[in-house]
Every structure is written in structure tokens, then in C-alpha cells.
Design an enzyme around this catalytic site. Structure first.
Site, PDB file in Angstrom:
ATOM      1  N   GLY A  70       0.894  -1.183  -0.013  1.00  0.00           N
ATOM      2  CA  GLY A  70      -0.045  -0.136   0.143  1.00  0.00           C
ATOM      3  C   GLY A  70       0.923   1.297  -0.316  1.00  0.00           C
ATOM      4  N   PHE A  71       0.304   2.366  -0.100  1.00  0.00           N
ATOM      5  CA  PHE A  71       0.851   3.525   0.012  1.00  0.00           C
ATOM      6  C   PHE A  71       1.893   3.874   1.266  1.00  0.00           C
ATOM      7  CE2 PHE A  71      -0.209   8.012   1.974  1.00  0.00           C
ATOM      8  CZ  PHE A  71       1.024   8.613   1.220  1.00  0.00           C
ATOM      9  N   ILE A  72       1.354   3.773   2.307  1.00  0.00           N
ATOM     10  CA  ILE A  72       2.291   4.260   3.277  1.00  0.00           C
ATOM     11  C   ILE A  72       3.191   2.931   3.514  1.00  0.00           C
ATOM     12  CG2 ILE A  72       2.530   4.715   6.045  1.00  0.00           C
ATOM     13  CD1 ILE A  72      -0.335   5.725   5.694  1.00  0.00           C
ATOM     14  N   GLY A 106      -3.631  -1.928  -2.165  1.00  0.00           N
ATOM     15  CA  GLY A 106      -2.395  -1.781  -2.482  1.00  0.00           C
ATOM     16  C   GLY A 106      -2.099  -2.008  -4.015  1.00  0.00           C
ATOM     17  N   ALA A 128      -1.906   0.235  13.402  1.00  0.00           N
ATOM     18  CA  ALA A 128      -1.903   1.722  12.444  1.00  0.00           C
ATOM     19  C   ALA A 128      -3.588   2.152  12.811  1.00  0.00           C
ATOM     20  CB  ALA A 128      -1.877   1.511  10.990  1.00  0.00           C
ATOM     21  N   TYR A 177     -15.778   3.269  10.403  1.00  0.00           N
ATOM     22  CA  TYR A 177     -14.310   3.085  10.055  1.00  0.00           C
ATOM     23  C   TYR A 177     -13.738   3.495  11.447  1.00  0.00           C
ATOM     24  CZ  TYR A 177      -9.774   4.476   8.673  1.00  0.00           C
ATOM     25  OH  TYR A 177      -8.384   4.212   8.449  1.00  0.00           O
TER      26      TYR A 177
END
Ligand code: UDP
Length: 320
Positions: A10-12, A36, A117, A149
Site C-alpha cells: 500500500g501507500f504507507i 495496494g 495503525a 471506520y
């Protein structure tokens, strides 16, 4: 150190993989490519110390094996993006709650350090800015899917802290504030990549609501700095930390700054929340982190400001 990154494509996660490898650590990635992209880790495939498996964290046998081979787990695999959450609430709740449940269960067998996270979304509608880690969390009604969420991430936090308290599993919880940078796609509702893509294409820049709501954007490299420093700090264990950049900007101003940075002549189009997301959608007016706790423990200070972030994101989209 050998690190398992769930959601490592994924991004992070992929930026974290880059950094850990550059520091000489070994990295294992587990990612099901649901949000991702394999492109985020293609450049790492030939690097010594890097390996990856395309599968889900709910494949418990595989997960247990990968945790066994690691010293630390960065659990970043999750359903993210407000658009995704509003459109697929079942998937969001199940992925976020069950995924964390199995990661903690297997990490607990040999007491491996786990990073969970979490998100600034847990502060919900609170107006008590800047948000401190010990502040009350203020969510809306359960009929409004957005709050699922925050709630799923709160369960993750509760469960991780329970494992720490009751079973002495070392855990660290990080609440990430609007992380942005290259590789983030606008596919799931994130505002900055969406605005940059729109501006570069000359399409209208879609500001939801009246654009006076604000966010504090954090460069992904600053987030990775904090994660790496926290992993080396035993006093972080059992703690909850905001990771963010307190510099606040309204979404309307963000649109103007993206327009200026790209030299675009796109119109700015205001879209009511009901149309953008769903009937009765609730947004938070402001979201600013108090980063005092993180600064005190690891000397954290965000380094990359918003204009530089926008430049880097623009550059990334231009290169694509
Ligand atoms: N937003 C917007 N236009 C878009 C996408 C998002 O105006 O095309 C707004 C959104 O309503 C919110 C802010 O930008 O107020 C940040 O949205 P994002 O989805 O990036 O993250 P959030 O902070 O809501 O989790």
C-alpha cells in the site's frame, strides 16, 4: 531487525518498506492487493532482504509463519478511504476488526512487537482541537456508515491495549493524520491525489461541502520517520501516539494551492456532502493533531510542509 509489514504494497506500507531496507533491515510484506498495488514494491523485488507474499492476513497459517520469522509487525493492512467505507461497510468492519484480531493473536504466541495503525478518524466530530491522545472520542449515530471506520479502529486499539495489559504483548498504537505523498491514489476518496489528478487533467476540482472544513496533512516520509523511531524506543510500548503535522489548511485553500502549483485553469466545483457520499453524511469541521507526546518521546518534528508535499505529489502524477 526483521519487519513484517501487512499492507506493505500500500501507500504507507511501501514507503516504510523502502526506509527499513535502506537502513539495512529485512522486510517481509503480506498484502492482498485489495487497495495496494504491486507497482509500489516492484522496485524492491531484487533487493536483498526483501520478500513478499500476495495473500490476506486472514490466511492464519501463513500469517502465523510470517510473524514467526519477524521481530516486529507493522500491521497496516486495513480498509481505508472514506469513499470505500461508505460504499462497503461490511468489508470495512470485517477487515479491520478481524485482521487485527488475528495479527494480535499470533504475535502474542512469541510476544512479537506489534504496531497497530489507527487513525485520526477516531477523534470523530470532536471540536476540542488540537486532539490529544487522552481526549474523548466523539462519534455519530451507527446509521451513518462513516463512523464504522472509526469504530472498527477503536476496537483495534482496545484489543491491542488489552493484549498489552492482560498478556504483556508489546504493542504500539499510532493514530495517523491524513497522510499524503507519492503513490497515494485518489481511488478511495483521498482528497489531495484527487485534486492533483483533476487539476492536471483540467477537470473541475471537486470540493465537498463548502470547503471550510480543515485537515492537517502529513508527509508520508515524516510518518515513516516516526514509525522507525518508535520501533527503537522501548518506552513507546503500551502507548497511543498521534503522528501528524499540526499545520492546518481548509479544503477550499487546498484546492487553490493545488491549482496554483499545477498552473491549472480547472474550475473549483462545490458538491454537497449528500451527493458526494450519502444522505446525511457527517464530516468533521477541523482535525489537528497535538504531537507533544511524540515530540517528547522521540524528538519528532514534521519536516515536509504542505507546498513541498503538493509539489512532490504533482511530480509523481506527471511522471506516471
Ligand atoms: N474532499 C473533497 N473533495 C474530494 C475528496 C475529499 O472536498 O474529492 C474533502 C472531504 O470531504 C474531507 C476532506 O476533503 O472534508 C478530506 O477528505 P479525505 O477523504 O482525504 O480524508 P478524511 O479526512 O475525510 O478521512
Amino acid at each position: 531487525m526483521k519487519a513484517l509489514i501487512t499492507g506493505g504494497s500500500g501507500f504507507i506500507g511501501s514507503h516504510l518498506a523502502d526506509r527499513l531496507l535502506s537502513l539495512g533491515h529485512e522486510v517481509l510484506v503480506l498484502d492482498d492487493l485489495s487497495t495496494g498495488s504491486i507497482d509500489n514494491i516492484t522496485h524492491l523485488k531484487s533487493q536483498p532482504g526483501f520478500s513478499y507474499v500476495i495473500d490476506t492476513v486472514t490466511n492464519e497459517q501463513l500469517l502465523a509463519e510470517m510473524i514467526d520469522r519477524s521481530d516486529v509487525v507493522f500491521h497496516l493492512a486495513a480498509a481505508v478511504g472514506v469513499k470505500l467505507i461508505v460504499e462497503q461497510p461490511v468489508h470495512t468492519i470485517e477487515t479491520n476488526v478481524h485482521g487485527t484480531e488475528v495479527v494480535l493473536k499470533h504475535a502474542n504466541k512469541k510476544k512479537k512487537l506489534v504496531f497497530i495503525a489507527s487513525t485520526s478518524e477516531v477523534y470523530g466530530k470532536s471540536t476540542d482541537v488540537p486532539f490529544r491522545e487522552d481526549a474523548d472520542l466523539v462519534l455519530g449515530a451507527t446509521a451513518k456508515h462513516r463512523w464504522a471506520y472509526a469504530c472498527s479502529k477503536m476496537i483495534d486499539e482496545f484489543l491491542a491495549l488489552a493484549y498489552w495489559k492482560e498478556r504483556k504483548l508489546p504493542v504500539v498504537i499510532v493514530r495517523l493524520f491524513n497522510t499524503v505523498g507519492p503513490r497515494q491514489t485518489g481511488q478511495y476518496g483521498m482528497v489531495l491525489p484527487t485534486f492533483v489528478r483533476q487539476a492536471l487533467a483540467g477537470h473541475p476540482i471537486t470540493v465537498f461541502g463548502d470547503g471550510t472544513q480543515s485537515r492537517s496533512f502529513t508527509y508520508v516520509g515524516d510518518v515513516v520517520d516516526a514509525l522507525v523511531a518508535l520501533a527503537a524506543e522501548p518506552k513507546a510500548i503500551g502507548g497511543v501516539f498521534n503522528i501528524g503535522n499540526p499545520d492546518e489548511v481548509s479544503i477550499r485553500e487546498l484546492a487553490d494551492r493545488v491549482k496554483a502549483a499545477t498552473g491549472s485553469d480547472s474550475q473549483i466545483q462545490y458538491i454537497p456532502y449528500d451527493q458526494a457520499y450519502e444522505e446525511g453524511f457527517e464530516d468533521m469541521p477541523r482535525r489537528v493533531p497535538d504531537i507533544g507526546k511524540l515530540a517528547k518521546l522521540i524528538g519528532y518534528e514534521p519536516k515536509v510542509g504542505l507546498d513541498e508535499i503538493i509539489q512532490r505529489v504533482v511530480q509523481h502524477f506527471r511522471e506516471q
